[in-house]
Design an enzyme around this catalytic site. Sequence first.
Site, PDB file in Angstrom:
ATOM      1  N   HIS A  31       4.226   0.312  19.636  1.00  0.00           N
ATOM      2  CA  HIS A  31       3.090   0.940  18.744  1.00  0.00           C
ATOM      3  C   HIS A  31       3.327   2.294  18.418  1.00  0.00           C
ATOM      4  O   HIS A  31       2.273   3.221  18.576  1.00  0.00           O
ATOM      5  CB  HIS A  31       1.636   0.469  18.997  1.00  0.00           C
ATOM      6  CG  HIS A  31       0.668   0.558  17.896  1.00  0.00           C
ATOM      7  ND1 HIS A  31      -0.218  -0.234  17.592  1.00  0.00           N
ATOM      8  CD2 HIS A  31       0.999   1.086  16.680  1.00  0.00           C
ATOM      9  CE1 HIS A  31      -0.952  -0.158  16.550  1.00  0.00           C
ATOM     10  NE2 HIS A  31      -0.130   0.783  15.730  1.00  0.00           N
ATOM     11  N   THR A  91       5.042  -3.910  11.157  1.00  0.00           N
ATOM     12  CA  THR A  91       4.661  -2.330  11.719  1.00  0.00           C
ATOM     13  C   THR A  91       3.027  -2.262  11.465  1.00  0.00           C
ATOM     14  O   THR A  91       2.659  -0.952  11.159  1.00  0.00           O
ATOM     15  CB  THR A  91       5.384  -1.322  11.213  1.00  0.00           C
ATOM     16  OG1 THR A  91       5.501  -1.276   9.798  1.00  0.00           O
ATOM     17  CG2 THR A  91       6.603  -1.169  11.710  1.00  0.00           C
ATOM     18  N   SER A  92       2.598  -3.404  11.121  1.00  0.00           N
ATOM     19  CA  SER A  92       1.100  -3.360  10.943  1.00  0.00           C
ATOM     20  C   SER A  92       0.188  -3.638  11.823  1.00  0.00           C
ATOM     21  O   SER A  92      -0.207  -2.530  12.502  1.00  0.00           O
ATOM     22  CB  SER A  92       0.599  -4.436   9.572  1.00  0.00           C
ATOM     23  OG  SER A  92      -0.594  -4.284   9.174  1.00  0.00           O
ATOM     24  N   ARG A  93      -0.156  -4.598  12.124  1.00  0.00           N
ATOM     25  CA  ARG A  93      -0.975  -5.396  13.362  1.00  0.00           C
ATOM     26  C   ARG A  93      -0.531  -6.473  13.763  1.00  0.00           C
ATOM     27  O   ARG A  93      -0.060  -7.335  13.265  1.00  0.00           O
ATOM     28  CB  ARG A  93      -2.578  -5.522  12.908  1.00  0.00           C
ATOM     29  CG  ARG A  93      -3.293  -4.062  12.704  1.00  0.00           C
ATOM     30  CD  ARG A  93      -3.271  -3.260  13.988  1.00  0.00           C
ATOM     31  NE  ARG A  93      -4.199  -2.014  13.647  1.00  0.00           N
ATOM     32  CZ  ARG A  93      -3.700  -0.851  13.408  1.00  0.00           C
ATOM     33  NH1 ARG A  93      -2.293  -0.583  13.276  1.00  0.00           N
ATOM     34  NH2 ARG A  93      -4.538   0.122  13.336  1.00  0.00           N
ATOM     35  N   GLU A  97      -2.596  -5.282  22.650  1.00  0.00           N
ATOM     36  CA  GLU A  97      -1.595  -4.306  23.433  1.00  0.00           C
ATOM     37  C   GLU A  97      -2.497  -3.596  24.467  1.00  0.00           C
ATOM     38  O   GLU A  97      -3.686  -3.535  24.467  1.00  0.00           O
ATOM     39  CB  GLU A  97      -1.661  -3.227  22.195  1.00  0.00           C
ATOM     40  CG  GLU A  97      -1.041  -3.975  20.970  1.00  0.00           C
ATOM     41  CD  GLU A  97      -0.520  -2.984  19.707  1.00  0.00           C
ATOM     42  OE1 GLU A  97      -1.240  -1.892  19.794  1.00  0.00           O
ATOM     43  OE2 GLU A  97       0.064  -3.447  18.978  1.00  0.00           O
ATOM     44  N   GLY A 115       0.986  -1.252  -0.115  1.00  0.00           N
ATOM     45  CA  GLY A 115      -0.193  -0.166   0.210  1.00  0.00           C
ATOM     46  C   GLY A 115       0.708   1.397   0.011  1.00  0.00           C
ATOM     47  O   GLY A 115       2.021   1.252  -0.453  1.00  0.00           O
ATOM     48  N   ARG A 116       0.465   2.572   0.612  1.00  0.00           N
ATOM     49  CA  ARG A 116       1.179   3.702   0.442  1.00  0.00           C
ATOM     50  C   ARG A 116       2.290   3.398   1.322  1.00  0.00           C
ATOM     51  O   ARG A 116       3.575   3.898   0.788  1.00  0.00           O
ATOM     52  CB  ARG A 116       0.235   4.829   1.325  1.00  0.00           C
ATOM     53  CG  ARG A 116      -0.999   5.033   0.297  1.00  0.00           C
ATOM     54  CD  ARG A 116      -1.803   6.210   1.090  1.00  0.00           C
ATOM     55  NE  ARG A 116      -2.867   6.770   0.646  1.00  0.00           N
ATOM     56  CZ  ARG A 116      -3.976   6.150   0.960  1.00  0.00           C
ATOM     57  NH1 ARG A 116      -4.396   5.052   1.507  1.00  0.00           N
ATOM     58  NH2 ARG A 116      -5.044   6.713   0.289  1.00  0.00           N
ATOM     59  N   ILE A 117       2.433   2.715   2.459  1.00  0.00           N
ATOM     60  CA  ILE A 117       3.430   2.601   3.473  1.00  0.00           C
ATOM     61  C   ILE A 117       4.594   1.644   2.934  1.00  0.00           C
ATOM     62  O   ILE A 117       5.554   1.857   2.973  1.00  0.00           O
ATOM     63  CB  ILE A 117       2.890   2.279   4.869  1.00  0.00           C
ATOM     64  CG1 ILE A 117       2.048   3.343   5.250  1.00  0.00           C
ATOM     65  CG2 ILE A 117       4.197   1.997   5.792  1.00  0.00           C
ATOM     66  CD1 ILE A 117       1.374   2.996   6.735  1.00  0.00           C
TER      67      ILE A 117
HETATM   68  C1  GLV Z   1      -1.804   3.120  13.531  1.00  0.00           C
HETATM   69  O1  GLV Z   1      -1.363   1.914  13.954  1.00  0.00           O
HETATM   70  C2  GLV Z   1      -2.647   3.532  12.517  1.00  0.00           C
HETATM   71  O2  GLV Z   1      -3.501   2.518  12.133  1.00  0.00           O
HETATM   72  O3  GLV Z   1      -3.002   4.586  12.350  1.00  0.00           O
END
Ligand code: GLV
Length: 324
Positions: A286, A236-238, A267, A156-158
């Site tokens: 997070h 760094t997603s979920r 979390e 995706g964008r990231i």
């Molecule tokens: C952070 O994890 C977000 O989804 O913005």
Amino acid sequence: MKPTVYITRKIPEEALEIIQASCEVKMWDKEDTPVPRDILKKEIQDVEGIYCLLTENIDAELLSEANNLKIISNMAVGYNNIDVEAASEKGIMVTNTPGILTETTADLTFALLMAASRRLIESSDYLREGKWKTWSPMLLTGQDIYGATLGIIGLGRIGEAVARRANGFGMNVLYNGRSRKMRAEEELDISFADKETLLRESDFVCVLTPYRPETVNLINESELALMKSSAVLVNTSRGGIVNEDALYDALKNGEIWAAGLDVFKTEPASPDHPLLTLPNVVALPHIGSASKHTRLNMAKMAADHLLQGLNDEVPAHLVNEVRV
Ligand code: GLV
């Protein structure tokens, strides 16, 4: 009469002022902890707007309490904390904050990749704990980033922003996702690979796909077994996308080399979490999008979405199809 809204946490003043200018605001501002569910259950009954964070579980049961709710504005790009289907059924709009956090989250993803591969936290602790006696040829040696192969799961964008950073490091970039992205392949000089090939060939695997039913445990025992023993996994997603028990075993048994984690299945993760006992895990609470500039912009964007929905406009980042 001004519309009534409930804000589930203390938010930056600038964002609050945007909302207060045209709404009656109630807010959970007692402490910096998630609003208790019973309070949210009561507050959701009458308000027209909810401004929430990813810490709120806005499920069907909670939504069944809502009588006047028009919009839920989530101050996050991910919105797996909201039952969007249940919201849609009740004609409630749901918005998120994509775009403005892309570069900040890509920076953090790359920081984790670098910290885990070059053992930054371990090395810093080594020095602070007085263990540094001399320079030594193989002391705290890690894995090279320059020229390595990076596998991005979820372009995706990231994902694209991470690929751009990887280009600067002379990395060969593979990606996997639901579909091929020809424009990105051309612009970023990256190649599509099936999941197995990507896992087998990558020195670094970054998980950046959204949390959906089909991505739960996407990286499990058999996926980790395909990875190189020198490989580094970054998430760094979920949290639920990578199976934490399988990851623990793979890291402990040297099936993969290290991991950089910004997210956890539950979390906040407990300090006793098994993954935190491993020296080859760099773990963060997070903070992917946590730069001052970006968090402020996310807060303001979510405020704008809330007002757009309350004014019967189509909010800029509506995630569900609700007739306005
Ligand atoms: C952070 O994890 C977000 O989804 O913005």
